[in-house]
Design a protein around this motif. Structure first.
Motif, mmCIF file in Angstrom:
data_model
loop_
_atom_site.group_PDB
_atom_site.id
_atom_site.type_symbol
_atom_site.label_atom_id
_atom_site.label_comp_id
_atom_site.label_asym_id
_atom_site.label_seq_id
_atom_site.Cartn_x
_atom_site.Cartn_y
_atom_site.Cartn_z
ATOM 1 N N GLU A 24 -28.162 62.435 29.873
ATOM 2 C CA GLU A 24 -29.073 63.578 29.976
ATOM 3 C C GLU A 24 -28.366 64.894 29.698
ATOM 4 O O GLU A 24 -29.019 65.876 29.316
ATOM 5 N N ALA A 25 -27.053 64.933 29.869
ATOM 6 C CA ALA A 25 -26.317 66.149 29.529
ATOM 7 C C ALA A 25 -26.380 66.434 28.040
ATOM 8 O O ALA A 25 -26.363 67.588 27.610
ATOM 9 N N VAL A 26 -26.466 65.379 27.241
ATOM 10 C CA VAL A 26 -26.507 65.561 25.787
ATOM 11 C C VAL A 26 -27.881 65.255 25.198
ATOM 12 O O VAL A 26 -28.122 65.520 24.016
ATOM 13 N N ASN A 27 -28.796 64.725 26.017
ATOM 14 C CA ASN A 27 -30.095 64.325 25.466
ATOM 15 C C ASN A 27 -31.144 64.306 26.573
ATOM 16 O O ASN A 27 -31.737 63.279 26.867
ATOM 17 N N ASP A 28 -31.414 65.465 27.161
ATOM 18 C CA ASP A 28 -32.395 65.576 28.236
ATOM 19 C C ASP A 28 -33.786 65.713 27.615
ATOM 20 O O ASP A 28 -34.160 66.765 27.112
ATOM 21 N N THR A 29 -34.552 64.628 27.652
ATOM 22 C CA THR A 29 -35.854 64.601 26.982
ATOM 23 C C THR A 29 -37.011 64.918 27.928
ATOM 24 O O THR A 29 -38.166 64.638 27.608
ATOM 25 N N SER A 30 -36.733 65.493 29.087
ATOM 26 C CA SER A 30 -37.801 65.792 30.038
ATOM 27 C C SER A 30 -38.780 66.822 29.479
ATOM 28 O O SER A 30 -39.985 66.730 29.709
ATOM 29 N N THR A 31 -38.275 67.808 28.756
ATOM 30 C CA THR A 31 -39.114 68.794 28.070
ATOM 31 C C THR A 31 -38.422 69.187 26.766
ATOM 32 O O THR A 31 -37.220 68.936 26.589
ATOM 33 N N LEU A 32 -39.156 69.831 25.882
ATOM 34 C CA LEU A 32 -38.548 70.300 24.637
ATOM 35 C C LEU A 32 -37.487 71.359 24.908
ATOM 36 O O LEU A 32 -36.446 71.398 24.239
ATOM 37 N N ASN A 33 -37.738 72.242 25.883
ATOM 38 C CA ASN A 33 -36.751 73.269 26.202
ATOM 39 C C ASN A 33 -35.482 72.655 26.775
ATOM 40 O O ASN A 33 -34.374 73.079 26.452
ATOM 41 N N ALA A 34 -35.644 71.647 27.653
ATOM 42 C CA ALA A 34 -34.473 70.979 28.221
ATOM 43 C C ALA A 34 -33.670 70.284 27.131
ATOM 44 O O ALA A 34 -32.429 70.316 27.134
ATOM 45 N N LEU A 35 -34.359 69.674 26.185
ATOM 46 C CA LEU A 35 -33.660 69.007 25.087
ATOM 47 C C LEU A 35 -32.940 70.023 24.212
ATOM 48 O O LEU A 35 -31.803 69.805 23.791
ATOM 49 N N SER A 36 -33.593 71.136 23.942
ATOM 50 C CA SER A 36 -32.958 72.177 23.136
ATOM 51 C C SER A 36 -31.707 72.719 23.798
ATOM 52 O O SER A 36 -30.734 73.055 23.130
ATOM 53 N N ASP A 37 -31.718 72.780 25.145
ATOM 54 C CA ASP A 37 -30.586 73.312 25.890
ATOM 55 C C ASP A 37 -29.504 72.279 26.171
ATOM 56 O O ASP A 37 -28.481 72.603 26.781
ATOM 57 N N SER A 38 -29.701 71.036 25.751
ATOM 58 C CA SER A 38 -28.695 69.999 25.972
ATOM 59 C C SER A 38 -27.437 70.273 25.163
ATOM 60 O O SER A 38 -27.421 71.125 24.278
ATOM 61 N N ASN A 39 -26.383 69.526 25.470
ATOM 62 C CA ASN A 39 -25.140 69.638 24.712
ATOM 63 C C ASN A 39 -25.303 68.878 23.395
ATOM 64 O O ASN A 39 -25.556 67.676 23.398
ATOM 65 N N SER A 81 -22.896 69.059 20.867
ATOM 66 C CA SER A 81 -21.620 69.042 20.163
ATOM 67 C C SER A 81 -20.724 67.880 20.558
ATOM 68 O O SER A 81 -19.882 67.453 19.773
ATOM 69 N N CYS A 82 -20.862 67.340 21.788
ATOM 70 C CA CYS A 82 -19.915 66.348 22.291
ATOM 71 C C CYS A 82 -20.350 64.935 21.917
ATOM 72 O O CYS A 82 -21.447 64.496 22.252
ATOM 73 N N HIS A 83 -19.463 64.222 21.244
ATOM 74 C CA HIS A 83 -19.691 62.839 20.829
ATOM 75 C C HIS A 83 -19.108 61.923 21.906
ATOM 76 O O HIS A 83 -17.901 61.892 22.114
ATOM 77 N N LEU A 84 -19.969 61.176 22.623
ATOM 78 C CA LEU A 84 -19.542 60.326 23.735
ATOM 79 C C LEU A 84 -19.296 58.901 23.270
ATOM 80 O O LEU A 84 -20.110 58.320 22.550
ATOM 81 N N GLN A 90 -20.443 65.916 12.970
ATOM 82 C CA GLN A 90 -19.434 66.840 13.477
ATOM 83 C C GLN A 90 -18.953 67.834 12.420
ATOM 84 O O GLN A 90 -17.866 68.387 12.537
ATOM 85 N N ASP A 91 -19.755 68.052 11.384
ATOM 86 C CA ASP A 91 -19.339 69.044 10.406
ATOM 87 C C ASP A 91 -19.637 70.444 10.938
ATOM 88 O O ASP A 91 -20.022 70.633 12.089
ATOM 89 N N SER A 92 -19.484 71.449 10.107
ATOM 90 C CA SER A 92 -19.634 72.826 10.554
ATOM 91 C C SER A 92 -21.054 73.137 11.025
ATOM 92 O O SER A 92 -21.282 74.082 11.768
ATOM 93 N N ASN A 93 -22.016 72.322 10.576
ATOM 94 C CA ASN A 93 -23.409 72.542 10.950
ATOM 95 C C ASN A 93 -23.903 71.473 11.922
ATOM 96 O O ASN A 93 -25.102 71.295 12.105
ATOM 97 N N GLY A 94 -22.966 70.759 12.544
ATOM 98 C CA GLY A 94 -23.323 69.608 13.361
ATOM 99 C C GLY A 94 -24.203 69.928 14.538
ATOM 100 O O GLY A 94 -25.169 69.218 14.814
ATOM 101 N N LEU A 95 -23.885 70.986 15.286
ATOM 102 C CA LEU A 95 -24.662 71.324 16.474
ATOM 103 C C LEU A 95 -26.117 71.572 16.107
ATOM 104 O O LEU A 95 -27.030 71.087 16.777
ATOM 105 N N TYR A 96 -26.355 72.304 15.055
ATOM 106 C CA TYR A 96 -27.718 72.623 14.603
ATOM 107 C C TYR A 96 -28.446 71.364 14.155
ATOM 108 O O TYR A 96 -29.608 71.132 14.513
ATOM 109 N N THR A 97 -27.761 70.504 13.405
ATOM 110 C CA THR A 97 -28.378 69.288 12.898
ATOM 111 C C THR A 97 -28.696 68.312 14.019
ATOM 112 O O THR A 97 -29.751 67.674 14.034
#
Length: 228
Positions: free
Chosen positions: A103-118, A120-123, A139-146
């Motif tokens: 949930e730290a990287v993929n909190d699907t409870s709401t769209l806002n929560a998902l948008s605010d998730s991490n 960048s971190c590959h677990l 993990q390229d330069s545009n990874g977080l956005y993608t």
């Protein structure tokens, strides 16, 4: 051990420390493990962390990361977008800890929560049931956005396919009189996110028109056309 962890905490404050491997160095007490996880949360430069095989015959369970440790790490991921890779194989993390990390990287409870998730971190090293290895994979330069784009697209597709649709969720998550102004942007984003998903995975989700039809038919259209 406590002295070593304290020194590690000081080193982690350096912007030059990019990678850390803690391997076959058993941590024998709850207090020292808590100190270790707090030290990790202080780093703003660490790109990759590996914590594996840190057990011994006398204290097998405690010297491995457990659910409580995983929850602390998950909390630190909420504000740490610098860590790119986290390897946690061969630890004692069970369902509760895995869920917290997921949930730290993929909190699907709401769209806002998902948008605010991490994003960048590959677990790595946890249960394939949660498919953590595939959540943040670009993990390229545009990874977080993608990563954010693809995760939000997968969520709205899942809501659409499960039968309940997106409209009930949108009515709950986007309240207020100004929410009607978001309707055109949301429809545009559905197309943009679909195209990004298709480019990343080289596959198309065959419900794009259905998603758009759902929004046009049931969400804010009457209110939108009432504006002059």
């Amino acid at each position: 051990m406590r002295g070593a962890i304290s020194e590690l905490g000081k080193a982690l404050k350096s912007p030059k420390l990019k990678s850390l491997t803690w391997y076959r160095n058993p941590i024998g007490s709850v207090e020292d493990m808590n100190l270790f996880t707090r030290a990790l949360s202080q780093s703003n430069a660490l790109d990759e962390l590996t914590f594996m095989w840190n057990s011994n015959e006398n204290a097998f369970q405690r010297t491995k990361l457990n659910d409580d440790d995983a929850v602390l790490i998950a909390q630190s991921l909420g504000g740490n977008t610098h860590l790119r890779k986290l390897h946690l194989g061969n630890n004692n993390i069970q369902e509760r800890g895995m869920r917290a990390l997921y949930e730290a990287v993929n909190d699907t409870s709401t769209l806002n929560a998902l948008s605010d998730s991490n994003h960048s971190c590959h677990l790595r090293g946890l249960s394939e049931y949660l498919n953590l290895y595939a959540i943040n994979s670009d993990q390229d330069s545009n990874g977080l956005y993608t990563n954010r784009i693809c995760k939000i697209h997968k969520l709205i597709v899942k809501r659409y396919r499960n039968g309940g649709g997106n409209v009930p969720h949108l009515n709950t998550e986007m309240r207020g009189g100004d929410s009607v102004l978001l309707a055109p942007y949301l429809m545009e984003s559905v197309v943009r996110r679909h195209d990004s998903f298709q480019k990343r995975y080289n596959e198309s989700i065959e419900c794009l028109l259905g998603l758009l039809y759902e929004l046009v038919k049931d969400w804010k259209m009457a209110e939108l056309f009432s504006f002059r």
